[in-house]
Design a protein around this motif. Structure first.
Motif, mmCIF file in Angstrom:
data_model
loop_
_atom_site.group_PDB
_atom_site.id
_atom_site.type_symbol
_atom_site.label_atom_id
_atom_site.label_comp_id
_atom_site.label_asym_id
_atom_site.label_seq_id
_atom_site.Cartn_x
_atom_site.Cartn_y
_atom_site.Cartn_z
ATOM 1 N N LYS A 1 1.559 4.850 1.115
ATOM 2 C CA LYS A 1 1.162 5.551 2.336
ATOM 3 C C LYS A 1 1.121 7.047 2.072
ATOM 4 O O LYS A 1 2.137 7.654 1.768
ATOM 5 C CB LYS A 1 2.124 5.217 3.467
ATOM 6 C CG LYS A 1 2.106 3.745 3.822
ATOM 7 C CD LYS A 1 2.753 3.499 5.146
ATOM 8 C CE LYS A 1 2.804 2.032 5.464
ATOM 9 N NZ LYS A 1 1.530 1.424 5.663
ATOM 10 N N LYS B 1 -5.884 4.806 11.362
ATOM 11 C CA LYS B 1 -6.537 5.433 12.503
ATOM 12 C C LYS B 1 -6.042 6.879 12.616
ATOM 13 O O LYS B 1 -4.838 7.120 12.585
ATOM 14 C CB LYS B 1 -6.219 4.649 13.764
ATOM 15 C CG LYS B 1 -6.970 5.117 14.956
ATOM 16 C CD LYS B 1 -6.682 4.212 16.151
ATOM 17 C CE LYS B 1 -7.451 4.712 17.350
ATOM 18 N NZ LYS B 1 -7.159 3.897 18.527
ATOM 19 N N ASP C 1 -3.329 8.387 5.936
ATOM 20 C CA ASP C 1 -3.085 8.624 7.357
ATOM 21 C C ASP C 1 -3.219 10.124 7.590
ATOM 22 O O ASP C 1 -2.479 10.914 7.002
ATOM 23 C CB ASP C 1 -1.692 8.122 7.725
ATOM 24 C CG ASP C 1 -1.399 8.242 9.208
ATOM 25 O OD1 ASP C 1 -2.340 8.500 9.984
ATOM 26 O OD2 ASP C 1 -0.229 8.090 9.589
ATOM 27 N N SER D 1 -7.612 8.660 -6.953
ATOM 28 C CA SER D 1 -8.537 7.702 -7.553
ATOM 29 C C SER D 1 -8.656 7.856 -9.061
ATOM 30 O O SER D 1 -9.010 6.897 -9.746
ATOM 31 C CB SER D 1 -9.914 7.807 -6.909
ATOM 32 O OG SER D 1 -10.465 9.084 -7.146
ATOM 33 N N GLU E 1 -2.838 -0.012 -3.927
ATOM 34 C CA GLU E 1 -3.688 0.366 -2.811
ATOM 35 C C GLU E 1 -3.054 1.556 -2.100
ATOM 36 O O GLU E 1 -1.839 1.639 -1.982
ATOM 37 C CB GLU E 1 -3.812 -0.817 -1.855
ATOM 38 C CG GLU E 1 -4.644 -0.561 -0.643
ATOM 39 C CD GLU E 1 -4.738 -1.797 0.247
ATOM 40 O OE1 GLU E 1 -5.652 -1.836 1.057
ATOM 41 O OE2 GLU E 1 -3.885 -2.688 0.122
ATOM 42 N N PRO F 1 0.838 -1.204 0.000
ATOM 43 C CA PRO F 1 0.000 0.000 0.000
ATOM 44 C C PRO F 1 0.872 1.253 0.000
ATOM 45 O O PRO F 1 1.845 1.357 0.734
ATOM 46 C CB PRO F 1 -0.812 -0.119 1.282
ATOM 47 C CG PRO F 1 -0.090 -1.080 2.143
ATOM 48 C CD PRO F 1 0.689 -1.974 1.228
ATOM 49 N N LYS G 1 -8.534 1.036 -4.703
ATOM 50 C CA LYS G 1 -8.522 0.538 -3.335
ATOM 51 C C LYS G 1 -7.904 1.584 -2.413
ATOM 52 O O LYS G 1 -6.725 1.872 -2.502
ATOM 53 C CB LYS G 1 -7.747 -0.776 -3.260
ATOM 54 C CG LYS G 1 -8.445 -1.917 -3.967
ATOM 55 C CD LYS G 1 -7.608 -3.158 -4.044
ATOM 56 C CE LYS G 1 -7.071 -3.584 -2.731
ATOM 57 N NZ LYS G 1 -6.322 -4.846 -2.793
ATOM 58 N N ILE G 2 -8.732 2.158 -1.547
ATOM 59 C CA ILE G 2 -8.284 3.192 -0.614
ATOM 60 C C ILE G 2 -8.705 2.763 0.782
ATOM 61 O O ILE G 2 -9.857 2.384 1.001
ATOM 62 C CB ILE G 2 -8.906 4.557 -0.956
ATOM 63 C CG1 ILE G 2 -8.473 4.995 -2.362
ATOM 64 C CG2 ILE G 2 -8.526 5.600 0.068
ATOM 65 C CD1 ILE G 2 -9.178 6.222 -2.863
ATOM 66 N N LYS G 3 -7.757 2.807 1.716
ATOM 67 C CA LYS G 3 -8.097 2.515 3.102
ATOM 68 C C LYS G 3 -7.555 3.630 3.983
ATOM 69 O O LYS G 3 -6.704 4.404 3.564
ATOM 70 C CB LYS G 3 -7.563 1.149 3.531
ATOM 71 C CG LYS G 3 -6.072 1.026 3.585
ATOM 72 C CD LYS G 3 -5.679 -0.373 4.022
ATOM 73 C CE LYS G 3 -4.177 -0.512 4.124
ATOM 74 N NZ LYS G 3 -3.778 -1.855 4.579
ATOM 75 N N PHE G 4 -8.070 3.711 5.189
ATOM 76 C CA PHE G 4 -7.700 4.779 6.107
ATOM 77 C C PHE G 4 -7.020 4.198 7.333
ATOM 78 O O PHE G 4 -7.447 3.186 7.874
ATOM 79 C CB PHE G 4 -8.936 5.568 6.547
ATOM 80 C CG PHE G 4 -9.547 6.375 5.453
ATOM 81 C CD1 PHE G 4 -9.090 7.647 5.186
ATOM 82 C CD2 PHE G 4 -10.557 5.863 4.675
ATOM 83 C CE1 PHE G 4 -9.640 8.399 4.161
ATOM 84 C CE2 PHE G 4 -11.123 6.600 3.653
ATOM 85 C CZ PHE G 4 -10.654 7.870 3.388
ATOM 86 N N GLU H 1 -3.068 3.869 1.466
ATOM 87 C CA GLU H 1 -3.487 4.004 2.859
ATOM 88 C C GLU H 1 -3.327 5.467 3.248
ATOM 89 O O GLU H 1 -2.232 6.013 3.181
ATOM 90 C CB GLU H 1 -2.639 3.119 3.769
ATOM 91 C CG GLU H 1 -3.036 3.239 5.218
ATOM 92 C CD GLU H 1 -2.167 2.388 6.124
ATOM 93 O OE1 GLU H 1 -2.637 2.029 7.203
ATOM 94 O OE2 GLU H 1 -1.015 2.108 5.745
#
Length: 163
Positions: free
Chosen positions: A65, A160, A123, A141, A119, A63, A155-158, A121
């Motif tokens: 970052k 915390k 932050d 995107s 992907e 991923p 694919k994108i994630k976050f 991520e």
């Protein structure tokens, strides 16, 4: 004057048969219309196959970052992608898109048959305004080229949020 034989009062009885019929009809209705939904968080995890230890790692498989830093007011003060500084101005999102295009190899979308694709991520600091997060998501995107939409990373994630 006294009445010797008072008239007997009529007794009203409830008809329980029809009430039981209605209860069973309602029960049948709710049982037949009940939809079972899948549980949230049921993910299919694809584990890598056991292989040799000298295999090379494609940087697009890891991923990317994206770190978004903010000040106390929620304004974006810095953005970096895999330790590459992007700046904090309006042109930094264009620079981010260019870096993403350079990372994935081309501005053409990744075909689905080729694999899962890259992907990202994201932050962020806790008090960062959402407008910057949305602009970062838009930059990674894809973009619009005339009437055609070019997808870059789907694919994108976050991570915390940091306080």
């Amino acid at each position: 004057m006294k009445i010797r034989n008072p008239p007997t009062g009529e007794k009203n009885e409830l008809n329980m048969t029809s009430m039981i019929d209605i209860v069973f009809l309602l029960l049948i209705f709710f049982v037949m219309t009940f939809k079972i939904v899948e549980l949230e968080g049921d993910f299919s995890v694809k584990m890598p196959l056991a292989g040799t230890s000298n295999s090379t790692i494609d940087p697009t498989e890891l991923p990317l970052k994206l770190r978004l830093r903010s000040d106390d007011t929620g304004t974006l003060v810095g953005m970096e992608l895999n330790d590459i500084q992007m700046g904090s101005g309006p042109e930094s999102f264009d620079k981010l898109r260019g870096t993403i295009i350079g990372q994935i190899g081309s501005s053409a979308p990744v075909p689905e048959e080729a694999g899962e694709g890259p992907e990202v991520e994201i932050d962020t600091d806790y008090n960062l305004r959402y407008e910057y997060v949305i602009r970062a998501i838009t930059a990674v995107s894809g973009y619009k080229d005339g009437d055609q939409v070019v997808k870059l990373i789907e694919k994108i994630k976050f991570a915390k949020p940091r306080r």
